[in-house]
Design a protein around this motif. Structure first.
Motif, PDB file in Angstrom:
ATOM      1  N   TYR A 107      46.591  38.211  42.479  1.00 35.48           N
ATOM      2  CA  TYR A 107      45.316  38.147  41.766  1.00 35.48           C
ATOM      3  C   TYR A 107      45.565  38.704  40.374  1.00 35.48           C
ATOM      4  CZ  TYR A 107      40.550  38.617  40.307  1.00 35.48           C
ATOM      5  OH  TYR A 107      39.385  38.491  39.591  1.00 35.48           O
ATOM      6  N   GLU A 108      45.399  37.852  39.379  1.00 33.12           N
ATOM      7  CA  GLU A 108      45.790  38.160  38.009  1.00 33.12           C
ATOM      8  C   GLU A 108      44.564  38.101  37.102  1.00 33.12           C
ATOM      9  OE1 GLU A 108      49.629  36.362  36.175  1.00 33.12           O
ATOM     10  OE2 GLU A 108      47.975  35.307  35.221  1.00 33.12           O
TER      11      GLU A 108
ATOM     12  N   LEU B 181      52.278  37.495  33.827  1.00 36.45           N
ATOM     13  CA  LEU B 181      51.858  38.849  34.197  1.00 36.45           C
ATOM     14  C   LEU B 181      52.074  39.100  35.689  1.00 36.45           C
ATOM     15  CD1 LEU B 181      48.511  39.235  32.181  1.00 36.45           C
ATOM     16  CD2 LEU B 181      50.750  40.202  31.626  1.00 36.45           C
ATOM     17  N   GLY B 182      51.736  38.101  36.491  1.00 36.19           N
ATOM     18  CA  GLY B 182      51.858  38.262  37.936  1.00 36.19           C
ATOM     19  C   GLY B 182      53.283  38.405  38.421  1.00 36.19           C
ATOM     20  N   ALA B 183      54.265  38.086  37.580  1.00 36.40           N
ATOM     21  CA  ALA B 183      55.680  38.196  37.954  1.00 36.40           C
ATOM     22  C   ALA B 183      56.318  39.452  37.387  1.00 36.40           C
ATOM     23  CB  ALA B 183      56.444  36.957  37.490  1.00 36.40           C
TER      24      ALA B 183
ATOM     25  N   LEU C 172      53.435  45.932  37.260  1.00 36.66           N
ATOM     26  CA  LEU C 172      51.973  45.805  37.276  1.00 36.66           C
ATOM     27  C   LEU C 172      51.411  45.587  38.682  1.00 36.66           C
ATOM     28  CD1 LEU C 172      51.509  43.447  34.171  1.00 36.66           C
ATOM     29  CD2 LEU C 172      51.316  45.947  34.240  1.00 36.66           C
ATOM     30  N   TRP C 173      52.267  45.438  39.675  1.00 33.75           N
ATOM     31  CA  TRP C 173      51.793  45.096  41.009  1.00 33.75           C
ATOM     32  C   TRP C 173      51.093  46.264  41.693  1.00 33.75           C
ATOM     33  CZ3 TRP C 173      56.913  42.490  43.104  1.00 33.75           C
ATOM     34  CH2 TRP C 173      57.108  41.276  42.428  1.00 33.75           C
TER      35      TRP C 173
ATOM     36  N   ILE D 119      53.434  33.266  42.642  1.00 36.69           N
ATOM     37  CA  ILE D 119      54.628  33.832  42.024  1.00 36.69           C
ATOM     38  C   ILE D 119      55.849  33.431  42.837  1.00 36.69           C
ATOM     39  CG2 ILE D 119      55.761  35.948  41.254  1.00 36.69           C
ATOM     40  CD1 ILE D 119      53.126  35.291  39.808  1.00 36.69           C
ATOM     41  N   HIS D 120      56.860  32.903  42.151  1.00 30.74           N
ATOM     42  CA  HIS D 120      58.072  32.431  42.808  1.00 30.74           C
ATOM     43  C   HIS D 120      59.218  33.399  42.563  1.00 30.74           C
ATOM     44  CE1 HIS D 120      55.436  28.985  41.988  1.00 30.74           C
ATOM     45  NE2 HIS D 120      55.849  28.558  43.163  1.00 30.74           N
ATOM     46  N   ALA D 121      60.126  33.460  43.527  1.00 28.43           N
ATOM     47  CA  ALA D 121      61.220  34.423  43.456  1.00 28.43           C
ATOM     48  C   ALA D 121      62.003  34.305  42.159  1.00 28.43           C
ATOM     49  CB  ALA D 121      62.153  34.237  44.657  1.00 28.43           C
TER      50      ALA D 121
END
Length: 259
Positions: free
Chosen positions: A112-113, A172-174, A178-179, A120-122
């Protein structure tokens, strides 16, 4: 099985047996990819299906064709076993390489961004920054994508740095620093979730599709009053996540660009 048969018949029979074994192995690989690494809707959003089928199709066809070319009952048993072993090893190596390729680009998180979800991918995550994530997120999942959210920026400098990193190609989600657990963003998710009735009014021709998504998630279509929607960004397309506006639980997905 191959005794007293013509050379062509023996070759075709051997290739057929090899094809059957290859299909069985490919089916097991498909289960791993589509049930574990790319469960619905990620097989659609993240492009794993196309990549997997290219790899498996080449592998399944290549092995039996090579067997058809080299199989000859006139060869000694030792030579024939060696030929088939080399083909088998070559085929297994190709399949493992293909599975590795699919694995390294697999989806690992649904983040959730701010006001949207992002897959999000590896391959998008800087591996040297994983140590900056909370302990529970420092190892990327091999059992399908997990939910998380992004915390608020500590200050304007962090906001600026994170934005520059995003502009450089790392969303941002990667960015692991920030997680945070998804539950910590519950209030933001509920604040940004828009009523499902609004989605249906924006896309009246997709109403049946939306109701089908709710039913597939064991939710009756008449629970629309307790369901909201939030836009979702994938690798290939924009989708929409349906959420329970009481709990912030993600309950279903529809292939609609709701931005």
């Amino acid at each position: 099985m191959f005794v007293n048969r013509s050379p062509l018949t023996s070759r075709l029979l051997a290739a057929g047996v090899h094809f059957g074994i290859s299909v069985a192995i490919a089916a097991l690989a498909a289960w791993l990819v589509f049930e574990i690494w790319y469960p619905y809707p990620y097989r659609e959003i993240s492009g794993g299906r196309e990549l997997f089928f290219i790899v498996v199709t080449v592998d399944v066809i290549m092995g039996p064709l090579l067997t058809l070319a080299v199989f000859d009952v006139k060869k000694s048993a030792r030579t024939l076993r060696l030929d088939l072993a080399v083909i088998g090893l070559f085929q297994v190596a190709a399949l493992l390489y293909g599975l590795w390729t699919v694995m390294v680009v697999r989806p690992v998180h649904l983040a959730y961004e701010m006001d949207r979800f992002r897959v999000i991918h590896a391959i998008e995550i800087p591996k040297d920054e994983l140590k900056l994530a909370p302990p529970e997120f420092q190892r990327l999942s091999l059992m399908g994508p997990t939910l998380l959210s992004l915390r608020d920026f500590k200050d304007n400098k962090e906001r600026f740095d994170a934005t520059l990193t995003a502009l450089a190609g790392v969303p941002l989600g990667a960015q692991p620093a920030l997680w945070q657990p998804y539950a910590q963003a519950k209030s933001q998710v509920l604040a940004h979730a828009r009523p499902l009735a609004e989605l249906k009014s924006r896309f009246p021709d997709r109403t049946a599709e939306i109701d089908d998504a709710l039913r597939s998630a064991s939710r009756a279509s008449d629970v629309a009053a307790s369901t909201g929607y939030i836009p979702m960004i994938g690798r290939k397309d924009f989708w929409t996540a349906l959420v329970d506006i009481r709990t912030a639980e993600v309950i279903a997905f529809v292939p609609i660009d709701s931005f």
